[in-house]
Each structure stands twice: as C-alpha cells, then as structure tokens.
Design a protein around this motif. Structure first.
Motif, PDB file in Angstrom:
ATOM      1  N   MET A 167      22.416  62.786  35.548  1.00 34.02           N
ATOM      2  CA  MET A 167      22.621  62.578  36.983  1.00 34.02           C
ATOM      3  C   MET A 167      24.110  62.392  37.264  1.00 34.02           C
ATOM      4  N   THR A 168      24.591  63.053  38.305  1.00 38.54           N
ATOM      5  CA  THR A 168      25.997  62.950  38.712  1.00 38.54           C
ATOM      6  C   THR A 168      26.074  62.370  40.110  1.00 38.54           C
ATOM      7  N   GLU A 169      26.858  61.332  40.267  1.00 37.50           N
ATOM      8  CA  GLU A 169      27.092  60.755  41.589  1.00 37.50           C
ATOM      9  C   GLU A 169      28.391  61.310  42.146  1.00 37.50           C
ATOM     10  N   PHE A 170      28.406  61.590  43.433  1.00 40.48           N
ATOM     11  CA  PHE A 170      29.611  62.075  44.089  1.00 40.48           C
ATOM     12  C   PHE A 170      29.671  61.517  45.500  1.00 40.48           C
ATOM     13  N   SER A 171      30.820  61.657  46.132  1.00 40.80           N
ATOM     14  CA  SER A 171      30.962  61.147  47.489  1.00 40.80           C
ATOM     15  C   SER A 171      31.892  62.036  48.300  1.00 40.80           C
ATOM     16  N   ILE A 172      31.787  61.881  49.603  1.00 36.54           N
ATOM     17  CA  ILE A 172      32.664  62.564  50.553  1.00 36.54           C
ATOM     18  C   ILE A 172      33.307  61.487  51.421  1.00 36.54           C
ATOM     19  N   THR A 173      34.626  61.497  51.491  1.00 35.50           N
ATOM     20  CA  THR A 173      35.311  60.570  52.383  1.00 35.50           C
ATOM     21  C   THR A 173      35.795  61.307  53.624  1.00 35.50           C
ATOM     22  N   TYR A 174      35.712  60.615  54.737  1.00 35.94           N
ATOM     23  CA  TYR A 174      36.082  61.183  56.042  1.00 35.94           C
ATOM     24  C   TYR A 174      36.978  60.170  56.729  1.00 35.94           C
ATOM     25  N   GLU A 175      38.189  60.585  57.062  1.00 40.74           N
ATOM     26  CA  GLU A 175      39.135  59.711  57.742  1.00 40.74           C
ATOM     27  C   GLU A 175      39.694  60.417  58.978  1.00 40.74           C
ATOM     28  N   ALA A 176      39.872  59.655  60.029  1.00 46.43           N
ATOM     29  CA  ALA A 176      40.436  60.195  61.266  1.00 46.43           C
ATOM     30  C   ALA A 176      41.058  59.047  62.047  1.00 46.43           C
ATOM     31  N   ASP A 177      41.925  59.380  62.976  1.00 47.41           N
ATOM     32  CA  ASP A 177      42.514  58.364  63.850  1.00 47.41           C
ATOM     33  C   ASP A 177      41.468  57.903  64.853  1.00 47.41           C
ATOM     34  N   LEU A 178      41.326  56.581  64.978  1.00 48.61           N
ATOM     35  CA  LEU A 178      40.369  56.000  65.922  1.00 48.61           C
ATOM     36  C   LEU A 178      41.018  54.749  66.519  1.00 48.61           C
ATOM     37  N   PRO A 179      41.399  54.792  67.794  1.00 50.96           N
ATOM     38  CA  PRO A 179      42.103  53.649  68.391  1.00 50.96           C
ATOM     39  C   PRO A 179      41.280  52.369  68.318  1.00 50.96           C
ATOM     40  N   ASP A 180      41.960  51.258  68.286  1.00 50.57           N
ATOM     41  CA  ASP A 180      41.282  49.962  68.293  1.00 50.57           C
ATOM     42  C   ASP A 180      40.367  49.862  69.503  1.00 50.57           C
ATOM     43  N   GLY A 181      39.156  49.385  69.278  1.00 51.70           N
ATOM     44  CA  GLY A 181      38.185  49.243  70.360  1.00 51.70           C
ATOM     45  C   GLY A 181      37.357  50.486  70.602  1.00 51.70           C
ATOM     46  N   ALA A 182      37.746  51.621  70.019  1.00 49.21           N
ATOM     47  CA  ALA A 182      36.981  52.862  70.189  1.00 49.21           C
ATOM     48  C   ALA A 182      35.818  52.894  69.203  1.00 49.21           C
TER      49      ALA A 182
END
Length: 282
Positions: free
Chosen positions: A1-16
C-alpha cells in the motif's frame, strides 16, 4: 500500500472563506481525509449525493489544504454518481436526444459509448472560451455540425448529457491530473467521465485526447500520461446553508465571495507521491 497526498495553497484574505471538496474514493484510490491549516468553519452534506464538503478559513492570509489518499482503492464508484439530479447542467434538450439517437443506434452500449465519445470529440476544439456553449440555457443543447471551443468542463457536459440521452449510465468525476511532463505539479482542477455498461466501468478523458491531437477516443484514465486523483463528483450540486441551490460542480476549492463562489487565482497544487518526482530544471 502506498500513501500519497495533494497539497493545495492559494491566497485567502483574513476573514474570507473557501468551499473545499471532501475527497472521493474511487476504484483506484481511497481518500483518507482533508486537512486544513486554517479553521474548519462548517461541514456540509451535499443535498443530492450525500457527499461531504468543508467551509474553511485561511491561515495568515493563505488557504492551505492537504488531501490524503492511499492506493488501495474502493470496490466501486458511489452509486449516486450514476443517478444525476435534474438540473440545467445535466438535463439534455430534445434536440440533443435526437442528435445522440443518430450515433451508432444499434450498437451495444459499450460500443455506442465510444462512438458518442468520438462524435463529441468531432464537435469540439480544446480551449477556454469566455462564453460556454450552454450558458443561459435550461438544458444541454445539441451542437450539430461545426466545431465548438470548450474546456474539459464543456466537453464533458456535452458528452455525459449525450450518453444519458442514449440511455447509457454515466457519471461526472472531478479532481486533479498531474501531467507527466510537469511531474508533481498542476495548475488547476480537472474533470472526466465514467460509464457503466456490459464492458464494466470505464473512464473517459476526451479533452486529453484533443490535447494530444487525436479524435480517436478510447477509454482509459490517463490517455495523456500522468497521475490523477478524484475529489468530488456530479453536477448541479446543492448546499443550502451557503444559499447555493445549483452549483455546477466542485472541481477544486472555491473562494466564497459576496458575488458567489469563484476559482482561486494561481493556486499552488502539488502531488506528494514516492513514485512521482519533481521535474528536472529545464
């Protein structure tokens, strides 16, 4: 079994806030969960499919997510994927029913699905038009002769409607595809179609065939070499607490703004898998 992941980053203003797909287990991979560096503000159940999505906030002005999977897979796609909700994104016009009826009408379903895939490819060029072919319409229209510019979303909207108009069970899957030439990175989400016929369950990616310069369509997850993982399924989604009764699809995380949900600009999407390496510098 192989574990993997996807990371997702984006700009998100405070409070959004952002709407995040909860991950999808498929025959190829099992989703183990979604983690957010920022606060999870709400957990939602999509009204028609029972899928889970999350409303999250940012962390120091950024959206930071990790989707974790392993490659054990599931027994089958969820049954709900083959039961479309009636919406303007899934409903086929009478003219499209007639158009589909002319495509390999006497062939068995699996053969007919491929014929419809090829006929769909014959009607599209790949691109990202400002106006979609079904904008403002109550049903997916016929296209007739000529070529229509469309993205994977547009192509699959027509394809799946034509399949269902022909009586072929089909589902719409969304997630990420990491092209082999980009290694562990991609620029945005992706979508594809699955059918269920006497040949079993088959996946279709017409957009990738068109990118490779062919309209001779065959089933397969990665006609364009790369790696993919699913995050959600279906069109015409409903999230009552967000006042979203008919969201076209949840292909990747969406920024929840006063004007409605929208895609993030320039997200940073990366695959973390031991068999997929970062591409060498040019």
């Amino acid at each position: 079994m192989t574990e993997f992941s996807i990371t997702y980053e984006a700009d998100l203003p405070d409070g959004a806030r952002a709407l995040v797909p909860g991950g999808l287990t498929t025959p190829q991979a099992r989703c183990l969960g979604v983690d957010s560096a920022g606060p999870v503000l709400d957990q939602l159940t999509e009204a028609h499919t029972g899928q889970v999505a999350h409303v999250v906030g940012g962390a120091e002005g950024r959206l930071e997510l990790r989707f974790t999977f392993d490659d054990t897979g599931g027994d089958a796609y969820p049954e709900a994927i083959f039961r479309p909700r009636d919406s303007r994104f899934t409903r086929f016009a009478d003219a499209l029913r007639a158009e589909a009826a002319e495509i390999a009408p006497h062939a068995p379903p699996a053969e007919r699905a491929r014929a419809i895939a090829c006929a769909t490819a014959d009607r599209f060029t790949y691109g990202h038009p400002e106006a979609r072919f079904n904008d403002g319409m109550d049903a997916v229209p016929a296209l007739g002769c000529g070529l229509t510019e469309g993205s994977c979303v547009d192509i699959n909207t027509y394809f799946i409607a034509a399949l269902r108009a022909a009586g072929i069970e089909a589902g719409y899957v969304t997630g990420f595809h990491f092209p082999a030439e980009k290694g562990d990175r991609c620029e945005d989400g992706h979508c594809w179609v699955v059918t269920r016929t006497e040949a079993g369950v088959q996946e279709w990616d017409i957009a990738h065939h068109l990118k490779m310069g062919t309209r001779d369509i065959h089933p397969g997850l990665n006609p364009k070499p790369g790696f993919r993982a699913a995050g959600f399924h279906s069109m015409g989604l409903g999230f009552a607490r967000l006042d979203l009764p008919e969201l076209k699809a949840l292909i990747e995380p969406l920024h929840l703004t006063e004007d409605g949900p929208c895609a993030f600009d320039d997200p940073r999407i990366r695959l973390h898998h031991p068999a997929v390496a970062e591409p060498a510098p040019a």
